[in-house]
Design an enzyme around this catalytic site. Sequence first.
Site, PDB file in Angstrom:
ATOM      1  N   CYS A  76      71.336  16.896  79.618  1.00 53.16           N
ATOM      2  CA  CYS A  76      70.832  17.432  78.489  1.00 53.16           C
ATOM      3  C   CYS A  76      69.108  17.265  78.113  1.00 53.16           C
ATOM      4  O   CYS A  76      68.940  16.266  77.715  1.00 53.16           O
ATOM      5  CB  CYS A  76      71.844  17.286  77.242  1.00 53.16           C
ATOM      6  SG  CYS A  76      71.204  17.452  75.752  1.00 53.16           S
ATOM      7  N   GLU A  77      68.446  18.347  78.272  1.00 53.80           N
ATOM      8  CA  GLU A  77      67.193  18.087  77.794  1.00 53.80           C
ATOM      9  C   GLU A  77      66.965  17.869  76.254  1.00 53.80           C
ATOM     10  O   GLU A  77      65.798  17.510  75.797  1.00 53.80           O
ATOM     11  CB  GLU A  77      66.291  19.214  78.051  1.00 53.80           C
ATOM     12  CG  GLU A  77      66.321  20.532  77.497  1.00 53.80           C
ATOM     13  CD  GLU A  77      65.683  21.754  78.198  1.00 53.80           C
ATOM     14  OE1 GLU A  77      65.340  21.508  79.313  1.00 53.80           O
ATOM     15  OE2 GLU A  77      65.363  22.580  77.401  1.00 53.80           O
ATOM     16  N   HIS A  78      67.839  18.017  75.392  1.00 51.19           N
ATOM     17  CA  HIS A  78      67.633  17.842  74.000  1.00 51.19           C
ATOM     18  C   HIS A  78      68.039  16.454  73.577  1.00 51.19           C
ATOM     19  O   HIS A  78      67.297  16.067  72.568  1.00 51.19           O
ATOM     20  CB  HIS A  78      68.526  18.723  73.224  1.00 51.19           C
ATOM     21  CG  HIS A  78      68.367  20.297  73.373  1.00 51.19           C
ATOM     22  ND1 HIS A  78      69.398  21.283  73.462  1.00 51.19           N
ATOM     23  CD2 HIS A  78      67.229  20.954  73.551  1.00 51.19           C
ATOM     24  CE1 HIS A  78      68.937  22.549  73.385  1.00 51.19           C
ATOM     25  NE2 HIS A  78      67.563  22.435  73.774  1.00 51.19           N
ATOM     26  N   HIS A  79      68.899  15.770  74.375  1.00 49.20           N
ATOM     27  CA  HIS A  79      69.264  14.233  73.860  1.00 49.20           C
ATOM     28  C   HIS A  79      69.017  13.429  74.997  1.00 49.20           C
ATOM     29  O   HIS A  79      69.343  12.281  74.841  1.00 49.20           O
ATOM     30  CB  HIS A  79      70.659  14.235  73.561  1.00 49.20           C
ATOM     31  CG  HIS A  79      71.053  15.146  72.342  1.00 49.20           C
ATOM     32  ND1 HIS A  79      71.559  16.552  72.499  1.00 49.20           N
ATOM     33  CD2 HIS A  79      70.664  15.089  70.895  1.00 49.20           C
ATOM     34  CE1 HIS A  79      71.571  17.111  71.038  1.00 49.20           C
ATOM     35  NE2 HIS A  79      71.206  16.140  70.440  1.00 49.20           N
ATOM     36  N   GLN A 117      72.977  23.730  79.739  1.00 48.74           N
ATOM     37  CA  GLN A 117      73.951  24.421  80.662  1.00 48.74           C
ATOM     38  C   GLN A 117      73.862  25.867  80.945  1.00 48.74           C
ATOM     39  O   GLN A 117      74.033  26.376  82.238  1.00 48.74           O
ATOM     40  CB  GLN A 117      75.437  24.046  80.044  1.00 48.74           C
ATOM     41  CG  GLN A 117      76.648  24.457  80.793  1.00 48.74           C
ATOM     42  CD  GLN A 117      77.728  23.969  80.383  1.00 48.74           C
ATOM     43  OE1 GLN A 117      77.952  23.150  79.774  1.00 48.74           O
ATOM     44  NE2 GLN A 117      78.833  24.971  80.755  1.00 48.74           N
ATOM     45  N   HIS A 145      79.648  17.656  77.204  1.00 50.99           N
ATOM     46  CA  HIS A 145      78.421  17.029  76.811  1.00 50.99           C
ATOM     47  C   HIS A 145      78.645  15.689  76.102  1.00 50.99           C
ATOM     48  O   HIS A 145      79.068  15.676  74.932  1.00 50.99           O
ATOM     49  CB  HIS A 145      77.712  18.202  75.957  1.00 50.99           C
ATOM     50  CG  HIS A 145      77.422  19.222  76.916  1.00 50.99           C
ATOM     51  ND1 HIS A 145      75.973  19.755  76.991  1.00 50.99           N
ATOM     52  CD2 HIS A 145      77.948  20.092  77.616  1.00 50.99           C
ATOM     53  CE1 HIS A 145      75.942  20.732  77.800  1.00 50.99           C
ATOM     54  NE2 HIS A 145      77.109  20.982  78.108  1.00 50.99           N
ATOM     55  N   CYS A 147      76.478  14.155  74.272  1.00 43.92           N
ATOM     56  CA  CYS A 147      75.565  14.611  73.103  1.00 43.92           C
ATOM     57  C   CYS A 147      76.725  15.293  72.118  1.00 43.92           C
ATOM     58  O   CYS A 147      76.337  15.241  70.968  1.00 43.92           O
ATOM     59  CB  CYS A 147      74.368  15.270  73.044  1.00 43.92           C
ATOM     60  SG  CYS A 147      74.722  16.982  73.954  1.00 43.92           S
TER      61      CYS A 147
HETATM   62 ZN    ZN Z   1      72.673  17.553  73.849  1.00 39.86          ZN
END
Ligand code: ZN
Length: 185
Positions: A76-79, A117, A145, A147
């Site tokens: 995941c590119e956010h976390h 995703q 996920h 995260c």
């Molecule tokens: Zn994430």
Amino acid sequence: MIDEKKIERAIRLLLEGIGEDPGREGLKDTPNRIARMYREIYGGMDEDAEVHLSRTFSVGNNEMVIEREITFYSTCEHHLLPFHGKAHIAYIPDGKVVGLSKLARTVEVFARRLQIQEQLTGQIADALMEHICPKGVLVMLEAEHMCMTMRGIKKPGSQTVTLARRGVFESDPALEERFFRMMGR
Ligand code: ZN
């Protein structure tokens, strides 16, 4: 391009940032280990799906092809935490098919990058449309996920489901129904 030296420096800083001692026994090889691991899990950055999809075979019938339960791991590119699950791919050929293992390879090319995703789902569908030129493609991903499950709202086992439809799958809902029937859903 993966720069292992830069990753090593960053991991050492990160360890300091969380209050660790990067020089202690258990951690001293960690930056190098992670740098080498990143070469694998972000290896899709340097890859093009065309490599796997350029070899096609002619077919006489254009029946729907389904490859389901393709296990994938992405990040995941956010976390920068993993998300992982199953990909299911259906396409309706227009005289051309690819070897079945190439569908799984295509999933890997895009999964081994920083992702969200929804985007991963669309990129797989677009690559298949571009290189196999079928009448239509449907890609469905079901993933957990980390995260969502190891932090934040902590809902272990919850799944995120995404769909991407291209070509005739966009215009003919009966095809999608057939896909779900063939999937046993
Ligand atoms: Zn994430």
